[in-house]
Design a protein around this motif. Structure first.
Motif, mmCIF file in Angstrom:
data_model
loop_
_atom_site.group_PDB
_atom_site.id
_atom_site.type_symbol
_atom_site.label_atom_id
_atom_site.label_comp_id
_atom_site.label_asym_id
_atom_site.label_seq_id
_atom_site.Cartn_x
_atom_site.Cartn_y
_atom_site.Cartn_z
ATOM 1 N N LEU B 335 52.624 13.284 92.349
ATOM 2 C CA LEU B 335 51.560 13.915 91.821
ATOM 3 C C LEU B 335 50.751 14.516 92.885
ATOM 4 C CD1 LEU B 335 49.090 13.233 89.892
ATOM 5 C CD2 LEU B 335 49.493 10.970 90.527
ATOM 6 N N ASN B 336 50.547 13.316 94.377
ATOM 7 C CA ASN B 336 49.452 14.066 95.659
ATOM 8 C C ASN B 336 49.530 14.933 95.809
ATOM 9 O OD1 ASN B 336 49.252 14.990 98.593
ATOM 10 N ND2 ASN B 336 48.228 12.567 98.387
ATOM 11 N N MET B 337 51.338 16.014 96.328
ATOM 12 C CA MET B 337 51.603 17.024 95.920
ATOM 13 C C MET B 337 50.680 18.524 95.288
ATOM 14 S SD MET B 337 54.596 17.217 98.220
ATOM 15 C CE MET B 337 55.605 15.832 97.953
ATOM 16 N N ILE B 338 50.843 18.524 93.924
ATOM 17 C CA ILE B 338 50.510 18.782 92.739
ATOM 18 C C ILE B 338 49.169 19.396 92.971
ATOM 19 C CG2 ILE B 338 50.584 19.091 90.581
ATOM 20 C CD1 ILE B 338 52.581 20.196 91.355
ATOM 21 N N ASN B 339 48.629 18.124 92.951
ATOM 22 C CA ASN B 339 47.100 17.772 93.380
ATOM 23 C C ASN B 339 46.567 18.292 94.390
ATOM 24 O OD1 ASN B 339 46.173 16.151 91.183
ATOM 25 N ND2 ASN B 339 45.748 14.017 92.001
ATOM 26 N N PHE B 340 47.331 19.028 95.377
ATOM 27 C CA PHE B 340 47.076 19.490 96.712
ATOM 28 C C PHE B 340 46.808 20.800 96.454
ATOM 29 C CE2 PHE B 340 46.675 20.705 100.592
ATOM 30 C CZ PHE B 340 47.871 22.042 101.147
#
Lengths: 164, 455, 807
Positions: B335-340
């Motif tokens: 999720l963190n990476m997708i948000n990035f």
């Protein structure tokens, strides 16, 4: 107000460039540095110097994350929220910082000194959790370290780092 | 390994900071340049690079020699080299270490590349987070120019090449070669596909070579010691040269290590990086930064080179290893990476611009315990459709997700079954009101609101 | 020429055709948003995905970015492609608001069409939508950013095609925003096209907001009547009122686009004070009565003073049908006229221009982009023929140097070289340019000193342009008819001959005064009087009665002393107010019109709506009045040609029974070209006959002008809005035009003590008027540019500061 010497320096740089459009970001950085942030007046100065319209510059200024079209404080803290810093409890680091400063992420302290900006991976992953303070890397952040950094910033407000 | 590996790229890394010109020269610096300018033809240099099988270290792994050979020869007019230090791939900091340790190695590599393709202008493209290294580069470029290694008539050879530092104003997409060219030209840095390739028509319509600085830094070694030497450095039959591997995450010694290309993953993580922190156990890693897929423990013995990873359906990418332990929620990490990536999307094409936030919303719901069974096939399909976006940004963005679905689907299912994150993660609610009667404004809107904070 | 198979059907296309266009030739409309024939390929929406079953490309690919190649086998309905497109639609609908019921685009919305046909119906996205704040983009274009699907069509057109610099994409990721730096009117003269291009309801016609659904509209193909270019339009009307104008594609003329003048000046057709009743001495009467009375008065005047004492006037805004009927009536009755042009200069120049446009020389608007060098003399493209400026930009983008020579300070959305030259020096300037364009330009340096001795500051600009001119192979010469002073037309024709000897081709384009100026020229054998002649006749007492049909005479007071003034028009013109007998006519939207554009292209504007009072004016917001008449209220007006036919019959002759009869009689060459027979993109006619009395009436200037003499040469200044005949009646166009100004060179203004926005007193033709001034550094000395409606023909004027204004 743009001081004459800065105007002349920038105008000269632009006129010497084979492709003046390559200078856009440099001019915007210089004006941002002078005015504190890329305010409307800075945009007008840039448009005049570069022979571009305000819209053409706005297209670029609103795309990039190191050009600030809203007021920012003297010191900018880019708190990394990349996946490595995240796994080192980045939320709580950011949370602690914001509570200590009394602001929300993205906001500036009331005294106009410090702005906290979450930022994409800043490139200090081996020292996660990390942040940039005026362009300098600080890593291995803990609540104590954060407090120390903030105290240092408050103590020496004129210590401007290389990156604004 | 019988003979211990001796660093090539990071041979001059010291705690005291970057190596100055004098020290660089006294340890063999610029010898490769002296041995090449006018002593070898540009075509010979290209052949050496091709034979050395130098592959790009910026993530794509394209054979550098082949790229440089497609630069048109002999045409009048400027040609450009863009050493790419826009490194914003999460987990990746090797270029910063390299430039900060040995700026002249990088400069020499750039000049050698320029000689090979007969380019005369270089723009050292560097991201704003690396401002300190931008200043360092500016200083050392000035020193190199003074000493005659840059500028007109380099070392009396008649070859002109000069390098300037070009500062980026941010954003991940500027690391993509065609987007970088747009950024330098003062346009919005959208990638540009179709049309002639950049080696033929790039910046200002001129032949342009964009390469990662680590790739260019390999050149002095290749030209000094030969293609064979470069190939023999690697541990795998198809690999060549040495590689800067970053390791980050809950390991004892996170950092940047230079090892032969094809070093086993296990050696890097558990050898060089000292293994997991006390009390932690290895669950997975991303072998090449956030645009690669989760590699589970059963692959720990894979050789870290382009072909070996491709053979198991993974990518080397930048070779930046992000380690995850058993206590870290991979759904949260994804999720963190997708948000990035959703935030860094340039906004040109539909799948990336609208699809990544959609995927992010689904993952957020799963992570916060509101997930549903049907989300899993939905995520899989959406991730696969990213193959048809305008550029490869979106494909990279969903690589961790595909890895999650391939190797760690059970974690997703547990979130859904339990209706909460099994690792106790709490996801902050997105901004804005829920059922608002008035306009719900998500993030900045016209003009004046352009701020760098997340949406 | 690649052969490929799409959905089982074979097609052969020119090399370089994208698959999406190849499919379109077969009638297969692959779903798309960002692709548009007139715009460069973007590949942004990903909607045009099709499946390549076989050939050099296999698998799912975007058909807009894949060129058709031999052996391709394409399946547009392949399940993978259908599924992918459904997903793309789903993504676009994620943030799309539920605005259809309140959105103007509904019913003619590409997003609606693709969503329904793409089989996406139910939202499953569980999150929230991003929203935007809208901007005020001015009076023409409405802005609703929430609906945006980010196809980038608007910014690609606005910046790349139209060269606009105040509108574009800002921000990043899913919050990319299309707008201006701040609220304000869009500056490009072509801003209205983004309304046509936008596939959703982000950019809609603000003037037509909430007036009609697409299926309520009466629509017909028409031709723009606001300049001589004759761009093709589609007129949309509802309830007997024009709601909006859209561009209609014509590959030979305007392509896919239209200028804002053509799009937003239609207000003339539904003015509340539009005269709809016949009037006799100010009293309403029936059409038959009015015709009878008019007939009686005309006979009376003819009997007393002879038929020559009756003059008829018209203008170049009248259709061929009207002009033909009037010509026939005047000839059969022995009257003077019809006088269509404003004066001998305009008449002569227009006639000469039409003769110069032979079949090989005449350049269509679309062909302008093919020129590799363009010289514009005495023409202000943006303000006289706006779409010409768009075409010039396309030529410039392909590398053509564009040079303009004109006393007015021109602005163009393209890189160009401007030569501020006094009107009398325009022919010499052209000769200088031709000398530079000669391949062996040995005498070039002397040429500048010899031909343009008064402009040393321009020589460097000309010398810099010389190599490109010398190298060009397909030059184009564009010239206007509004410059005072003789010789420009001849100079252009001479220049074309010189150039065509050394170049592959040399084409000509004349910008003419009025939408049917060429048509008027076709019916004119060179022996007709002009307005000025008629007015002189009135002053001298030779002309006793005037019949004016659809013309706007500036300063018609002189006609006050006539025995009889009769006016036929559909506009409340000043001359109509003075008429003793007035007969209302229909306009082109109601009766259609044949117009010939500046290239000689005969096009027919079809009628759109029935004649009659618009419902909005009839009911005045409430229920229409309960009158139990047959026929629509306000439907007295008849087409002008019909009224003239009735008049001819009443005078004892036989009027035309079909509108084309009179046209054919006046110009036999057109006899076979009745509107029913035109191809859809018009038909080019060529004016061949070398008619006597052709050279423009010399109007040497009465005085010396220039610095120190106190006199200025007056030049007509057009503006984008409100300066064309019909547009000057449109309230919206007049508002958009802003305050009229006079322009003069900065040095002249300084000498007179005039600063920007000061009020000057201009003495012209014995009249005195006050007007604000705007000095410009890009003008030659001794020239005064006045708004067109103040200038009948050229002349000279004195300029002074208004007394009482501060020093």
């Amino acid at each position: 107000m743009l001081p004459e010497d800065l105007r002349e320096t920038l105008a000269r740089e632009i006129s010497l460039a084979e492709h003046p459009k390559e200078k856009i970001v440099d001019v915007l950085y210089a004006l941002q540095s002078h005015y504190g942030y890329l305010c409307d007046e800075a945009m007008r100065d840039a448009a005049e110097l570069l022979g571009m319209t305000l819209l053409e510059l706005e297209q670029l200024a609103t795309f990039y994350d190191f050009l600030y079209r809203r007021p920012v404080g003297r010191h900018i803290l880019h708190v990394c929220d990349g996946v490595v810093c995240w796994m080192f409890h980045q939320y709580s680091i950011l949370d602690h910082m914001c509570r200590k400063l009394g602001v929300e992420p993205g906001q500036t302290t009331a005294d106009g000194l410090i702005t906290v900006l979450p930022s994409g991976c800043v490139g200090n992953c081996h020292q996660a959790p990390a942040m940039l303070v005026n362009g300098r890397f600080y890593g291995g952040l803990t609540p104590e370290k954060i407090e120390a950094i903030i105290d240092e910033l408050r103590a020496s407000p004129d210590d401007m780092g290389p990156c604004r | 390994m019988s003979t211990p590996f001796s660093p090539v790229l990071l041979r001059n890394r010291r705690d005291s900071g970057p190596l100055c010109l004098e020290d660089y020269c006294s340890t063999g610096g610029y010898e490769a340049l002296k041995a090449t300018l006018n002593k070898r033809s540009p075509g010979d240099v290209l052949e050496m690079v091709v034979e050395a099988n130098l592959r790009g270290r910026g993530g794509a792994g394209f054979p550098a020699g082949r790229k440089w050979q497609s630069v048109p020869k002999g045409r009048g007019g400027p040609k450009y080299i863009l050493p790419n230090t826009d490194e914003m791939e999460p987990g990746t900091f090797k270029d910063r270490i390299l430039v900060g340790a040995d700026p002249h190695l990088v400069i020499e590599g750039v000049v050698l590349c320029a000689y090979a393709v007969q380019a005369n202008h270089g723009l050292f493209f560097i991201r704003p987070s690396y401002e300190m290294d931008a200043e360092l580069m500016e200083k050392e470029v000035g020193i190199a120019r003074q000493a005659g290694y840059l500028g007109k008539n380099i070392l009396g050879s008649g070859f002109d090449f000069d390098l300037v530092v070009h500062r980026s104003a941010g954003r991940y997409i500027c690391g993509e070669a065609s987007a970088q060219i747009n950024a330098i030209a003062g346009n919005r840095p959208n990638p540009q596909k179709g049309g002639p390739r950049m080696a033929v028509q790039g910046l200002w319509g001129r032949p342009t070579v964009v390469n990662n600085v680590e790739t260019l830094a390999c050149l002095p070694g290749i030209l000094q010691n030969g293609a064979r030497w470069f190939k023999d450095l690697a541990l795998t039959p198809t690999g060549s040269g040495s590689k800067l591997y970053c390791v980050s995450g809950p390991v004892v010694r996170p950092g940047c290590f230079e090892l032969p290309m094809g070093a086993p993953l296990r050696d890097i993580v558990f050898g060089q990086a000292g293994g997991m922190l006390p009390g932690r156990s290895f669950k997975a890693c991303l072998p090449g930064g956030a645009s690669t897929a989760f590699l589970p423990a059963r692959h720990l013995d894979v050789a870290m080179d382009f072909d070996a990873l491709a053979a198991i359906g993974h990518r080397l990418g930048t070779g930046s290893i992000i380690v995850f332990d058993e206590d870290i929620c991979l759904v949260g990490a994804t999720l963190n990476m997708i948000n990035f990536f959703a935030r860094e999307s340039c906004g040109w094409c539909t799948p990336c611009r609208e699809g990544l936030p959609y995927i992010g919303e689904i993952l957020r719901q799963i992570e916060s315990g509101q997930g549903r069974e049907e989300y899993i096939p939905l995520l899989r399909r959406m991730a696969r459709n990213m193959d048809y976006a305008y550029c490869s940004f979106a494909q990279g963005a969903v690589a961790p997700l595909l890895g999650l679905l391939d190797s760690f689907e059970d974690e997703l299912r547990e979130h859904i079954a339990r209706r909460s994150c099994p690792f106790g993660a709490v996801v902050p609610a997105p901004p804005g009101k829920t059922c608002a009667t008035g306009p719900v404004t998500f993030g900045p809107t016209p003009c004046r609101e352009g701020l760098s904070c997340r949406i | 020429m690649p052969d490929l198979i799409i959905d089982g059907r074979a097609v052969t296309v020119p090399a370089g055709t994208p698959v999406i266009e190849a499919a379109q030739r077969l009638g297969i409309m692959i779903p798309r948003f960002c692709w548009h024939k007139a715009l460069k390929v973007a590949g942004a929406c990903r909607m045009c995905a099709v499946y390549f079953l076989d050939g050099p490309v296999k698998g799912l690919e975007m058909s807009c970015s894949t060129l058709a190649l031999d052996g391709m086998v394409v399946d547009t309905g392949h399940p993978e492609a259908v599924d992918f497109r459904r997903w793309v639609i789903e993504l676009l609908m994620v943030n799309h608001p539920h605005d259809c019921p309140v959105c103007d685009e509904g019913g003619q919305c590409l997003l609606q069409d693709e969503t329904i046909s793409g089989n996406h119906a139910l939202r499953r996205y569980p999150g929230r939508k991003r929203t935007y704040r809208d901007q005020d983009l001015g009076p023409f274009v409405a802005h609703e950013m929430n609906r945006c699907i980010h196809c980038y069509r608007c910014s690609r057109f606005y910046q790349d095609i139209a060269g606009g610099r105040d509108f574009g994409p800002m921000q990043i990721a899913s919050r990319v925003y299309f707008g201006r730096y701040e609220d304000g009117r869009l500056e490009s003269p072509f801003s209205g096209n983004i309304v046509d291009l936008c596939p959703t309801g982000v950019l809609t016609d603000k003037t037509a907001r909430f007036k009609a659904r697409h299926w309520d509209l009466e629509r017909a193909p028409s031709v723009c009547p606001h300049c001589s270019l004759g761009c093709n339009t589609t007129v949309n009307a509802r309830y007997r009122e024009v709601v909006r104008i859209e561009a209609r594609a014509n590959a030979a003329v305007n392509g896919y686009f239209l200028c804002d003048r053509g799009r937003f000046s239609h207000g003339f057709s539904s003015l509340p004070d539009r005269p709809r009743k016949a009037l006799s001495r100010g009293l309403e009467t029936s059409m038959e009565q009015a015709v009878t009375q008019l007939c009686a008065r005309l006979k009376e005047t003819a009997a007393r003073h002879g038929p020559q004492a009756l003059a008829c006037l018209s203008s170049s805004r009248a259709s061929l049908e009207t002009l033909g009927a009037l010509a026939g009536l005047a000839q059969s009755s022995g009257w003077t006229g019809p006088a269509v042009f404003s004066g001998p200069a305009q008449a002569g120049r227009t006639l000469q221009a039409t003769l110069a446009l032979s079949d090989t020389r005449a350049c269509s608007l679309a062909e302008v982009a093919q020129a590799d060098a363009v010289l514009c003399l005495g023409v202000d493209p943006v303000n006289e023929a706006p779409m010409l400026a768009l075409a010039l930009r396309q030529a410039a983008l392909r590398g053509a140097p564009v040079l303009t020579a004109d006393p007015r300070p021109l602005e163009l959305p393209l890189p160009f070289v401007h030569l501020p030259v006094h009107p009398r020096d325009l022919p010499a300037c052209l000769d200088a340019l031709i000398a530079l364009a000669a391949p062996a330009a040995e005498n070039a340096p002397d040429a500048l000193a010899r031909l343009l001795p008064g402009y040393p500051e321009l020589w460097p600009r000309l010398e810099q342009a010389a190599p490109a001119l010398a190298a060009c192979r397909r030059p184009l010469l564009v010239w206007g008819q509004a410059m005072p002073g003789p010789g420009l037309g001849e100079a252009v024709v001479r220049a074309a001959e010189v150039l065509s000897r050394t170049k592959d081709d040399c084409k000509l384009m004349a910008v003419l005064p009025g939408p049917n100026a060429y048509g008027a020229a076709l019916l004119d054998k060179g022996d007709r009087p002009t307005w000025r002649d008629v007015l002189a006749g009135v002053s001298a007492g030779r002309i006793k009665a005037v019949l004016a049909v659809e013309c706007d005479l500036p300063d018609p007071e002189i006609l006050g002393g006539l025995e009889m003034l009769a006016v036929l028009d559909h506009l409340p013109s000043p001359i109509a107010d003075m008429a003793q007998i007035f007969l209302p006519t229909t306009n082109l939207y109601e009766s259609g019109a044949s117009l010939v554009n500046n290239e000689g292209r005969l096009q027919f504007a079809r009628p759109v709506q029935a004649r009659g009072l618009p419902v909005s004016q009839d009911g005045r917001g409430g229920h229409p009045p309960r009158l139990y008449d047959l026929g629509l209220p306000g439907s007295d007006p008849k087409p002008a040609w019909e009224i003239l036919a009735d008049l001819q019959a009443a005078l004892g002759g036989r009027g035309p029974s079909h509108p084309w009869e009179a046209v054919a009689a006046a110009c036999p060459a057109l006899a076979h070209l009745a509107p029913e027979n035109y191809p859809f993109d018009g038909v080019r006619v060529v004016r061949h006959a070398a008619a006597p009395g052709l050279s423009p009436g010399a109007e040497a200037e009465a005085r010396d002008t220039g610095p120190g003499t106190g006199f200025f040469s007056v030049v007509r200044g057009e503006s984008l809005f409100g300066s064309d005949a019909l547009g000057s009646y449109s309230p919206l166009a007049r508002r958009a035009a802003g305050e009229p100004v006079a322009r003069l060179a900065s040095a002249d203004a300084l000498a007179l003590g005039l600063a920007d926005s000061d009020t000057a007193v201009i003495t012209l033709d014995g009249r005195s008027l006050e007007i604000g001034v705007r000095p410009s550094p890009h003008m030659p000395p001794g020239v005064l540019v006045l708004p067109g409606h103040l200038v009948l023909e050229s002349g000279t004027a004195r300029v002074g500061r208004k007394k009482g204004e501060g020093a």
